[in-house]
Design an enzyme around this catalytic site. Structure first.
Site, mmCIF file in Angstrom:
data_model
loop_
_atom_site.group_PDB
_atom_site.id
_atom_site.type_symbol
_atom_site.label_atom_id
_atom_site.label_comp_id
_atom_site.label_asym_id
_atom_site.label_seq_id
_atom_site.Cartn_x
_atom_site.Cartn_y
_atom_site.Cartn_z
ATOM 1 N N LYS A 49 0.840 -1.083 -0.021
ATOM 2 C CA LYS A 49 -0.169 0.148 -0.007
ATOM 3 C C LYS A 49 0.606 1.144 0.052
ATOM 4 O O LYS A 49 0.409 2.441 -0.231
ATOM 5 C CB LYS A 49 -0.941 -0.001 1.050
ATOM 6 N N SER A 300 1.028 -9.906 -0.606
ATOM 7 C CA SER A 300 0.764 -8.515 -0.433
ATOM 8 C C SER A 300 1.092 -7.682 0.747
ATOM 9 O O SER A 300 1.161 -6.582 0.934
ATOM 10 C CB SER A 300 -0.700 -8.031 -0.667
#
Length: 314
Positions: A49, A300
């Site tokens: 992110k 991720s």
């Protein structure tokens, strides 16, 4: 509708250079040497992110940045915006669901952000209200061209490090990551197949792609999955991108996610959160649904609550 282009992603790569880590591709010889993991868990905030958050904040005017930013997130985008706001020396307010893992809430506060906890269904409404009341700029977790472009820089890295890649597996939640990565890969590696991966208990995107339109699931249904980073749903913007760049989508069970967290800890020496385990889980448990060949699975994130990690490794 403003579709993100490879030019946008290349510009984002210049902005995030020096902040986002160019994460390596780790070949997994225990998986017959056909699997590479891209550990975005090695980013400064433990997840991909940071790419989109930094690019979006960097693209703001100086006046906008000075007023500060607000975001809503289940945890990893929260940490990313808090980290990037601190890097720019600007205020940040983060709205998080009250079911967010405490390790993510603590980390977000640790980067200096003001944290507002609300019921999961209220996070977007409260963030919008705070933006209006305080004059803050909203940095959404996925529904924003600059965020999508920033996330796409991971795809540029895959193309540079393994240009003959055959298949790339990327987790899908709000869809910004898969959108950006897909755009980058399709531009740089025209023959690659890009597959999204979702938990079965939050498979709204899989249903939407089958229907050819966005199908919204109740928030309570999405909250059932252990993969807390995959409890969001695509926006019109990200869904339109996903329709263009995904060659398919795989859904994984809760048990497959749990087993993959254990496998990656023991075999790959990686600490992975449940959402970060979904793409590798697709390779390990659904290989017959994939094209095969040289496969990259993106991990991720690695921001897992220590108690949950202990449970899953037990």
């Amino acid at each position: 509708m403003q579709f993100v282009t490879i030019t946008d992603i290349e510009a984002a790569a210049e902005r995030v250079k020096g902040t986002a880590v160019h994460t390596p591709l780790l070949r997994q010889h225990w998986a017959e040497g056909r699997l590479w993991l891209k550990p975005e868990s090695l980013q400064p905030i433990g997840a991909f992110k940071i790419r989109g958050a930094y690019n979006a904040i960097a693209a703001l005017s100086e006046a906008e940045r000075a007023r500060g930013v607000v975001a809503h997130s289940s945890g990893n985008h929260a940490q990313a915006v808090a980290y990037c706001a601190r890097a720019f020396g600007i205020p940040a307010v983060i709205v998080v669901p009250d079911v967010t893992p405490r390790v993510k809430v603590a980390a977000t506060r640790g980067w200096g952000a003001e944290v507002v906890e609300v019921p999961i269904a209220d996070r977007e409404v409260v963030a919008d209200r705070l933006a209006r009341e305080r004059g803050l700029t909203l940095i959404p977790p996925f529904d924003h061209p600059e965020v999508i472009a920033g996330q796409g820089t991971a795809g540029l890295e895959i193309a540079a490090d393994l240009p003959d890649v055959d298949t790339v597996l990327v987790p899908v939640s709000g869809g910004g990551f898969a959108s950006g990565v897909g755009v980058a890969l399709k531009a740089r590696c025209p023959g690659v197949k890009v597959y999204g991966v979702e938990p079965e208990l939050a498979a709204d995107t899989a249903e939407s792609l089958r229907a050819g339109r966005r199908v919204e699931w109740p928030t309570a249904d999405l909250a059932r999955t252990i993969a807390d980073g995959q409890r969001a749903q695509p926006s019109e913007l990200t869904f339109a991108h996903l329709q263009r760049v995904l060659d398919g989508i795989i859904t994984v069970t809760e048990e497959e996610i749990r087993r993959t967290v254990r496998t990656l800890a023991h075999r790959s020496r990686l600490v992975v959160e449940p959402s970060g385990a979904t793409a590798p889980a697709a390779y390990l448990h659904h290989a017959d649904e994939l094209p095969g060949g040289r496969t990259v699975a993106i991990v991720s994130g690695g921001n897992i609550d220590p108690e949950l990690l202990t449970e899953l490794l037990g």
